[in-house]
Design an enzyme around this catalytic site. Structure first.
Site, PDB file in Angstrom:
ATOM      1  N   HIS A  63     -20.651  76.062   8.069  1.00 54.45           N
ATOM      2  CA  HIS A  63     -19.475  76.900   7.810  1.00 54.45           C
ATOM      3  C   HIS A  63     -19.834  77.943   6.760  1.00 54.45           C
ATOM      4  O   HIS A  63     -20.870  77.853   6.094  1.00 54.45           O
ATOM      5  CB  HIS A  63     -18.285  76.044   7.373  1.00 54.45           C
ATOM      6  CG  HIS A  63     -18.444  75.389   6.031  1.00 54.45           C
ATOM      7  ND1 HIS A  63     -19.391  74.411   5.789  1.00 54.45           N
ATOM      8  CD2 HIS A  63     -17.796  75.582   4.851  1.00 54.45           C
ATOM      9  CE1 HIS A  63     -19.295  74.022   4.535  1.00 54.45           C
ATOM     10  NE2 HIS A  63     -18.353  74.715   3.933  1.00 54.45           N
ATOM     11  N   HIS A  65     -18.906  78.881   3.666  1.00 57.92           N
ATOM     12  CA  HIS A  65     -18.717  78.865   2.224  1.00 57.92           C
ATOM     13  C   HIS A  65     -20.085  79.153   1.606  1.00 57.92           C
ATOM     14  O   HIS A  65     -21.124  78.859   2.212  1.00 57.92           O
ATOM     15  CB  HIS A  65     -18.166  77.522   1.739  1.00 57.92           C
ATOM     16  CG  HIS A  65     -16.669  77.412   1.877  1.00 57.92           C
ATOM     17  ND1 HIS A  65     -16.030  76.216   2.117  1.00 57.92           N
ATOM     18  CD2 HIS A  65     -15.698  78.360   1.798  1.00 57.92           C
ATOM     19  CE1 HIS A  65     -14.716  76.429   2.177  1.00 57.92           C
ATOM     20  NE2 HIS A  65     -14.493  77.727   1.998  1.00 57.92           N
ATOM     21  N   ASP A  67     -22.023  77.935  -0.683  1.00 57.45           N
ATOM     22  CA  ASP A  67     -23.052  76.908  -0.917  1.00 57.45           C
ATOM     23  C   ASP A  67     -23.744  76.492   0.389  1.00 57.45           C
ATOM     24  O   ASP A  67     -24.699  75.719   0.361  1.00 57.45           O
ATOM     25  CB  ASP A  67     -22.470  75.694  -1.654  1.00 57.45           C
ATOM     26  CG  ASP A  67     -21.219  75.120  -1.018  1.00 57.45           C
ATOM     27  OD1 ASP A  67     -20.457  75.885  -0.384  1.00 57.45           O
ATOM     28  OD2 ASP A  67     -20.987  73.898  -1.160  1.00 57.45           O
ATOM     29  N   HIS A  68     -23.281  77.020   1.530  1.00 57.17           N
ATOM     30  CA  HIS A  68     -23.897  76.694   2.821  1.00 57.17           C
ATOM     31  C   HIS A  68     -24.495  77.915   3.522  1.00 57.17           C
ATOM     32  O   HIS A  68     -25.059  77.780   4.602  1.00 57.17           O
ATOM     33  CB  HIS A  68     -22.859  76.043   3.742  1.00 57.17           C
ATOM     34  CG  HIS A  68     -22.289  74.805   3.142  1.00 57.17           C
ATOM     35  ND1 HIS A  68     -22.712  73.540   3.484  1.00 57.17           N
ATOM     36  CD2 HIS A  68     -21.371  74.643   2.161  1.00 57.17           C
ATOM     37  CE1 HIS A  68     -22.053  72.651   2.748  1.00 57.17           C
ATOM     38  NE2 HIS A  68     -21.238  73.294   1.939  1.00 57.17           N
ATOM     39  N   HIS A 141     -12.176  70.943   7.755  1.00 58.26           N
ATOM     40  CA  HIS A 141     -12.398  71.592   6.461  1.00 58.26           C
ATOM     41  C   HIS A 141     -11.461  72.804   6.419  1.00 58.26           C
ATOM     42  O   HIS A 141     -11.030  73.273   7.475  1.00 58.26           O
ATOM     43  CB  HIS A 141     -13.884  72.016   6.378  1.00 58.26           C
ATOM     44  CG  HIS A 141     -14.357  72.341   4.996  1.00 58.26           C
ATOM     45  ND1 HIS A 141     -14.216  71.479   3.935  1.00 58.26           N
ATOM     46  CD2 HIS A 141     -15.009  73.431   4.488  1.00 58.26           C
ATOM     47  CE1 HIS A 141     -14.747  72.028   2.851  1.00 58.26           C
ATOM     48  NE2 HIS A 141     -15.224  73.210   3.156  1.00 58.26           N
ATOM     49  N   ASP A 204     -19.172  69.004   4.626  1.00 54.55           N
ATOM     50  CA  ASP A 204     -17.879  69.575   4.271  1.00 54.55           C
ATOM     51  C   ASP A 204     -16.801  69.291   5.307  1.00 54.55           C
ATOM     52  O   ASP A 204     -16.413  70.125   6.127  1.00 54.55           O
ATOM     53  CB  ASP A 204     -18.032  71.085   4.021  1.00 54.55           C
ATOM     54  CG  ASP A 204     -18.788  71.318   2.720  1.00 54.55           C
ATOM     55  OD1 ASP A 204     -19.641  70.471   2.397  1.00 54.55           O
ATOM     56  OD2 ASP A 204     -18.519  72.317   2.041  1.00 54.55           O
ATOM     57  N   HIS A 262     -24.794  66.863  -1.405  1.00 53.95           N
ATOM     58  CA  HIS A 262     -23.689  67.801  -1.633  1.00 53.95           C
ATOM     59  C   HIS A 262     -22.748  67.250  -2.699  1.00 53.95           C
ATOM     60  O   HIS A 262     -21.560  67.049  -2.491  1.00 53.95           O
ATOM     61  CB  HIS A 262     -22.958  68.060  -0.308  1.00 53.95           C
ATOM     62  CG  HIS A 262     -21.934  69.160  -0.353  1.00 53.95           C
ATOM     63  ND1 HIS A 262     -20.639  68.955  -0.738  1.00 53.95           N
ATOM     64  CD2 HIS A 262     -22.015  70.478  -0.037  1.00 53.95           C
ATOM     65  CE1 HIS A 262     -19.957  70.085  -0.649  1.00 53.95           C
ATOM     66  NE2 HIS A 262     -20.786  71.029  -0.235  1.00 53.95           N
TER      67      HIS A 262
HETATM   68 ZN    ZN Z   1     -19.949  72.901   0.427  1.00 54.81          ZN
END
Ligand code: ZN
Length: 302
Positions: A63, A65, A67-68, A141, A204, A262
């Protein structure tokens, strides 16, 4: 010899810490490399882990976000700078196409490599090769997210004592394998099913059907455990799992090696994730991931 191992590039949720980079994982699967969820700083973590741009064949993003996915800009430019000699495919939620476009073209650079965009918008298989099927499943999510799963087809393991008992030897073994029967001997008489290996990547998400479907029967499950069990209400609110929830999934799904990752920066003691995973009744191999870990897939089931 074929290598199947997970190289952990980063393990922090939301923001990097002094000890954890943003997410990032490279799965080596025989001759191919799958780069999962490259967060910010992934290019440098690859260098530290001994992963080259050439090692990447597929990029799978759960996805959009940061951090990904913030690492996509750097990694994609590096793939082009290094003139990777094979095409690279990218899988990501189709609803985030505008984010992918921006990250792919964040700055000017010379494109030298075929980057094939293969966005995901439904559950099911994405790619079938002789060595594996790559599948996606929708997660739960606040933004659209998909988990991924790699499934090797079942094969057959030849049994030397049965071959000898039926007098099959030399080139006839290969012929029997190709043709299914030979001189009245069936392949099933002299071999057994060799179950294909399975790997799943689940980031997530709250608990949902997709999590269980992805984890089912996996040799290795890499799964987020952002929170500890005492913060379950936060996990539900923000669309995440706790250590106990992730381990409960692994237990029910018969996972052989559970990799928790994570982590929220609010926690200081990684051992607590292990304690809670064990308290949830998971008894298989367990790794609380650290940056730059290399984790082998378990040997095939006997
Ligand atoms: Zn994340």
């Amino acid at each position: 010899m074929s290598v199947r191992e997970l190289v952990v590039l980063g393990t922090a949720s939301q923001v990097p810490t002094r000890h954890r980079n943003h997410n990032g994982y490279l799965l080596r699967w025989d001759g191919e490399g799958f780069l999962f969820d490259p967060g910010e700083g992934t290019q440098r973590q690859m260098l530290r882990a001994g992963v080259a741009a050439h090692d990447i064949n597929r990029i799978c993003v759960t996805h959009f976000h940061g951090d990904h996915s913030l690492g996509l800009a750097g990694v994609i430019q590096r793939i082009n700078l290094d003139k990777v000699p094979h095409p690279v495919s990218a899988h990501y939620p189709r609803s985030g196409q505008r984010f992918f476009d921006r990250l792919r073209y964040a700055t000017a650079y010379r494109e030298t490599v075929a980057l094939l965009e293969a966005p995901v918008d439904t559950d099911g298989p994405l790619v079938r090769t002789p060595g594996y099927t790559l599948e996606a499943r929708r997660l739960s999510h606040p933004v659209e997210a998909y988990g991924y799963r790699i499934v090797e087809p079942d094969g057959r393991r030849m049994l030397p004592d049965r071959l000898a008992a039926h007098g099959v030897k030399g080139p006839d073994v290969g012929r029997l394998q190709r043709e299914g029967s030979l001189n009245g001997v069936a392949l099933e008489d002299v071999s057994e099913v060799r179950r294909g290996q399975r790997f799943a990547f689940v980031m997530d998400t709250r608990l949902c059907d997709g999590v269980y479907a992805l984890a089912e029967g996996c040799d290795m499950l890499v799964i987020e455990s952002t929170f500890l069990d005492e913060d379950e209400s936060l996990a539900v609110e923000f669309g995440h799992l706790t250590a106990g929830q992730a381990a409960g999934v692994a237990r029910e799904a018969g996972v052989r090696h559970l990799v928790l990752t994570h982590f929220s920066q609010r926690y200081t003691d990684p051992a607590e994730f292990e304690r809670q995973a064990r308290a949830a009744g998971y008894e298989g191999d367990l790794t609380v991931a650290r940056d730059l870990d290399r984790i082998q897939l378990p040997k095939r089931r006997a």
